[in-house]
Every structure is written in C-alpha cells, then in structure tokens.
Write a protein that holds these residues in place. Structure first.
Motif, PDB file in Angstrom:
ATOM      1  N   ASP A 132       0.838  -1.197   0.000  1.00 33.13           N
ATOM      2  CA  ASP A 132       0.000   0.000   0.000  1.00 33.13           C
ATOM      3  C   ASP A 132       0.874   1.248   0.000  1.00 33.13           C
ATOM      4  N   LEU A 133       0.349   2.329  -0.568  1.00 32.32           N
ATOM      5  CA  LEU A 133       1.039   3.613  -0.609  1.00 32.32           C
ATOM      6  C   LEU A 133       0.299   4.615   0.269  1.00 32.32           C
ATOM      7  N   PRO A 134       1.018   5.580   0.858  1.00 32.57           N
ATOM      8  CA  PRO A 134       0.361   6.579   1.698  1.00 32.57           C
ATOM      9  C   PRO A 134      -0.638   7.411   0.894  1.00 32.57           C
ATOM     10  N   VAL A 135      -1.604   7.937   1.586  1.00 33.93           N
ATOM     11  CA  VAL A 135      -2.611   8.809   0.972  1.00 33.93           C
ATOM     12  C   VAL A 135      -2.539  10.170   1.634  1.00 33.93           C
ATOM     13  N   ALA A 136      -2.460  11.228   0.819  1.00 29.18           N
ATOM     14  CA  ALA A 136      -2.435  12.602   1.327  1.00 29.18           C
ATOM     15  C   ALA A 136      -3.323  13.451   0.439  1.00 29.18           C
ATOM     16  N   PRO A 137      -4.188  14.296   1.016  1.00 27.43           N
ATOM     17  CA  PRO A 137      -5.091  15.120   0.220  1.00 27.43           C
ATOM     18  C   PRO A 137      -4.328  15.971  -0.800  1.00 27.43           C
ATOM     19  N   GLY A 138      -4.761  15.905  -2.054  1.00 23.66           N
ATOM     20  CA  GLY A 138      -4.140  16.715  -3.090  1.00 23.66           C
ATOM     21  C   GLY A 138      -2.947  16.080  -3.767  1.00 23.66           C
ATOM     22  N   TYR A 139      -2.509  14.925  -3.291  1.00 22.54           N
ATOM     23  CA  TYR A 139      -1.328  14.276  -3.861  1.00 22.54           C
ATOM     24  C   TYR A 139      -1.678  12.867  -4.333  1.00 22.54           C
ATOM     25  N   ARG A 140      -0.952  12.416  -5.331  1.00 27.58           N
ATOM     26  CA  ARG A 140      -1.161  11.086  -5.875  1.00 27.58           C
ATOM     27  C   ARG A 140       0.192  10.383  -6.003  1.00 27.58           C
ATOM     28  N   LEU A 141       0.253   9.165  -5.505  1.00 26.53           N
ATOM     29  CA  LEU A 141       1.441   8.345  -5.638  1.00 26.53           C
ATOM     30  C   LEU A 141       1.095   7.124  -6.486  1.00 26.53           C
ATOM     31  N   ALA A 142       2.032   6.721  -7.333  1.00 28.27           N
ATOM     32  CA  ALA A 142       1.823   5.541  -8.164  1.00 28.27           C
ATOM     33  C   ALA A 142       3.160   4.868  -8.421  1.00 28.27           C
ATOM     34  N   VAL A 143       3.131   3.543  -8.555  1.00 27.53           N
ATOM     35  CA  VAL A 143       4.361   2.799  -8.800  1.00 27.53           C
ATOM     36  C   VAL A 143       4.144   1.790  -9.925  1.00 27.53           C
ATOM     37  N   GLN A 144       5.257   1.445 -10.576  1.00 25.70           N
ATOM     38  CA  GLN A 144       5.292   0.350 -11.543  1.00 25.70           C
ATOM     39  C   GLN A 144       6.620  -0.363 -11.322  1.00 25.70           C
ATOM     40  N   TYR A 145       6.585  -1.694 -11.395  1.00 26.55           N
ATOM     41  CA  TYR A 145       7.793  -2.461 -11.116  1.00 26.55           C
ATOM     42  C   TYR A 145       7.839  -3.691 -12.014  1.00 26.55           C
ATOM     43  N   GLU A 167      -2.944  11.099 -15.085  1.00 23.90           N
ATOM     44  CA  GLU A 167      -2.890  10.542 -13.745  1.00 23.90           C
ATOM     45  C   GLU A 167      -1.525   9.927 -13.468  1.00 23.90           C
ATOM     46  N   ALA A 168      -1.150   9.931 -12.183  1.00 18.78           N
ATOM     47  CA  ALA A 168       0.165   9.417 -11.799  1.00 18.78           C
ATOM     48  C   ALA A 168       0.336   7.961 -12.225  1.00 18.78           C
ATOM     49  N   GLY A 169      -0.707   7.157 -12.069  1.00 18.64           N
ATOM     50  CA  GLY A 169      -0.618   5.759 -12.439  1.00 18.64           C
ATOM     51  C   GLY A 169      -0.402   5.565 -13.927  1.00 18.64           C
ATOM     52  N   SER A 170      -1.063   6.374 -14.745  1.00 21.14           N
ATOM     53  CA  SER A 170      -0.898   6.274 -16.199  1.00 21.14           C
ATOM     54  C   SER A 170       0.500   6.681 -16.617  1.00 21.14           C
ATOM     55  N   LEU A 171       1.041   7.719 -15.964  1.00 23.39           N
ATOM     56  CA  LEU A 171       2.392   8.158 -16.274  1.00 23.39           C
ATOM     57  C   LEU A 171       3.414   7.083 -15.898  1.00 23.39           C
ATOM     58  N   ALA A 172       3.257   6.494 -14.716  1.00 26.68           N
ATOM     59  CA  ALA A 172       4.187   5.444 -14.287  1.00 26.68           C
ATOM     60  C   ALA A 172       4.187   4.284 -15.274  1.00 26.68           C
ATOM     61  N   ALA A 173       3.004   3.896 -15.734  1.00 31.27           N
ATOM     62  CA  ALA A 173       2.901   2.799 -16.691  1.00 31.27           C
ATOM     63  C   ALA A 173       3.546   3.168 -18.020  1.00 31.27           C
ATOM     64  N   ALA A 174       3.368   4.417 -18.450  1.00 29.14           N
ATOM     65  CA  ALA A 174       3.959   4.866 -19.711  1.00 29.14           C
ATOM     66  C   ALA A 174       5.478   4.896 -19.629  1.00 29.14           C
ATOM     67  N   VAL A 175       6.009   5.321 -18.483  1.00 28.63           N
ATOM     68  CA  VAL A 175       7.466   5.340 -18.302  1.00 28.63           C
ATOM     69  C   VAL A 175       8.022   3.925 -18.360  1.00 28.63           C
ATOM     70  N   LEU A 176       7.331   2.977 -17.752  1.00 30.54           N
ATOM     71  CA  LEU A 176       7.808   1.590 -17.764  1.00 30.54           C
ATOM     72  C   LEU A 176       7.737   0.992 -19.165  1.00 30.54           C
ATOM     73  N   ARG A 177       6.733   1.353 -19.934  1.00 29.56           N
ATOM     74  CA  ARG A 177       6.666   0.872 -21.324  1.00 29.56           C
ATOM     75  C   ARG A 177       7.862   1.380 -22.124  1.00 29.56           C
ATOM     76  N   GLY A 178       8.287   2.607 -21.840  1.00 27.67           N
ATOM     77  CA  GLY A 178       9.469   3.152 -22.497  1.00 27.67           C
ATOM     78  C   GLY A 178      10.708   2.352 -22.156  1.00 27.67           C
ATOM     79  N   ALA A 179      10.769   1.865 -20.922  1.00 28.75           N
ATOM     80  CA  ALA A 179      11.901   1.029 -20.510  1.00 28.75           C
ATOM     81  C   ALA A 179      11.928  -0.269 -21.306  1.00 28.75           C
ATOM     82  N   ASP A 180      10.773  -0.831 -21.590  1.00 34.34           N
ATOM     83  CA  ASP A 180      10.712  -2.058 -22.383  1.00 34.34           C
ATOM     84  C   ASP A 180      11.275  -1.836 -23.788  1.00 34.34           C
ATOM     85  N   ARG A 181      11.040  -0.651 -24.340  1.00 33.35           N
ATOM     86  CA  ARG A 181      11.538  -0.358 -25.685  1.00 33.35           C
ATOM     87  C   ARG A 181      13.052  -0.204 -25.717  1.00 33.35           C
TER      88      ARG A 181
END
Length: 281
Positions: free
Chosen positions: A49-62, A241-255
C-alpha cells in the motif's frame, strides 16, 4: 568391410548422454528454483500500500529482471513518517542474484527503521550507510530518499549514487533534478549526503526511477532520461494521472531493451497550474 561398434559401447554412450541430460535438467531446475525464490523475496519486501495525502497522488510500476536466470535488487518504498510527512525511497542493489534480493530487503527495512529516528534525508542516508558498513557485507546500493511535506509541498531530496529524478510542471516545463548527491550506500563511511529542496505545487510531478528504466542495449542513461523528461512534460500538461504516467514510463523502458530490474515511483500534486523550482538552502 565396415566395422561395427560393439553394442556395449553404444549402450555406454547412451547411458552417459542420459546421465548428462539428467544433470543438466537438475541444474536448470535448481537455478529456476533460485530465481523463483528471489522473485518471491522481492514481492514480499516491496510495499503493498502507498500513503494517501489530500491533493497528492502516488503511483508505482515495477518489473523484475529475468535476464537468463538472474534477478535484480531494485526497490521502491513510500511510507508516512512520525511527523506526518511522507518518505519516498527508490534504489538499486549491486548484483543480480538471490543475495542481491535479500540485501535489498535489508536496505529498505533499514531505511524505514532509521526514518523513525530521523526523517531528514541527508542524515537518514548517512545513518543507513553506516549501518550497512557495520553489517560487513560485500554488496552496495544506490538510493534516492525524498521527504514530502503535504502541507507546504516542499520536497527534500538526498541521493546516494543513484540515477537522478525527473520533474515536470503543468505549463510544459520539465527537466532532470540537479541533486548534488554522494557515493552509494555501503562503500565508505563518514559520508555527508547534501539535501536539495524543491517545492511541488498544483499540477507538478516528480518521477523517481532506477537505471533499468533509462538504460539498456539500445539506450544510454542520458538518452533514457531525456525520454522520460519529454514524457513527463507531456503528461503534466495533459493532466495525466500518476498511475498512467508510471505505466507509460515503464513501457518506455521495455523499448530500451533493458535486462535489469525497472522501478518507477511517481508523486504528483493535483491541479491545473504548477511550479516546481529548486529552493535555496
């Protein structure tokens, strides 16, 4: 007149081939078991789980490495500090084996434990470095630790030999964080890790990553970072969204054709207008 090999020689050759094949299968199965164990260690040591704070979004990809029968020791972490601020860490352990995966767990747990004593990023990395040296191991780790204050948007960052972070704002600006940094953890004692301060306001974002995201056979580290900078800038302008960006960055790593672990941690502030700027100490 042709000579025929005696039947007993042929039987002996087949027996030897069968024995070698069985040994090869046993070794492959052993290696496969080691990889599965290392992957299980990785999954068990990463936060659920990731912390939750009003106004902020955390996302991870691994994405764990599985080049051949090797695994790496990258990690990410995010947790709430005793004073209510949020600690963010990402790092990479030397090596690609079960020992690296276990050492990764030691570093991550050490950071969390010491963060209950001090959340100041520079001091935390220095204490973790001394702890790892006292354990007498042969491995080392690179790491970035950030402390986010949700009330003010201030991000304090310290870096131990790790690849720098990427920032972006909703007005289209983006770049590579210019932390001074220090040596990797577990190499030399008595090291100071400088702290760089940023302010993250509405619409801004930071991308923490490991070198497996930006480096591979078809991509240098600088080229990979530039790719993430461009992607983060587009994402911030579009309000991705943070989650979409994280996923897009990881797809770039695959390339990039990477063969290492790849970890991405995105922290973003909701909103339309943004400003991420380096603050004077």
């Amino acid at each position: 007149m042709s000579r025929r090999r005696p039947p007993d020689e042929g039987d002996e050759l087949l027996a030897r081939l069968g024995s070698l094949t069985a040994q090869a299968r046993e070794r492959a199965e052993l290696q496969r078991s080691r990889v599965e164990l290392a992957l299980a260690l990785q999954r068990g040591m990463l936060p659920r789980d990731l912390p939750v704070a009003p106004g902020y979004r955390l996302a991870v990809q691994y994405a764990p490495a599985c080049s051949g029968l090797n695994v790496g020791g990258d990690w990410y972490d995010a947790f709430t500090l005793p004073d209510g601020r949020i600690g963010l860490s990402i790092g990479d352990v030397q090596g690609h084996n079960i020992e690296a995966a276990a050492f990764m767990g030691q570093v991550r747990v050490g950071l969390r434990a010491l963060a209950s004593v001090t959340g100041e990023p520079g001091e935390l990395l220095a204490r973790t470095n001394d702890l790892l040296l006292s354990l007498g191991g042969e491995l080392f780790a690179t790491c970035t630790f950030m402390r986010l204050d949700p009330a003010s948007g201030v991000l304090e960052s310290a870096r131990a030999g790790h690849v720098p972070c990427v920032w972006a704002t909703a007005d289209g600006k983006s770049g590579i964080a210019q932390d001074e940094g220090g040596p990797p953890l577990g190499v030399v004692g008595g090291v100071d890790y400088p702290v760089t301060r940023y302010r993250l306001t509405q619409g801004g974002l930071f991308v923490l990553l490991t070198d497996g995201v930006v480096e591979g056979p078809r991509l240098s580290v600088d080229e990979g970072l530039d790719q993430v900078v461009r992607l983060a800038g587009i994402a911030a302008v579009a309000g991705m969204e943070a989650g979409s960006l994280a996923a897009a960055v990881l797809r770039g790593a695959d390339r990039s054709g990477h063969e290492d672990d790849a970890a991405v941690l995105v922290v973003g502030h909701d909103g339309l207008l943004a400003d991420v700027r380096r603050m004077r100490p």
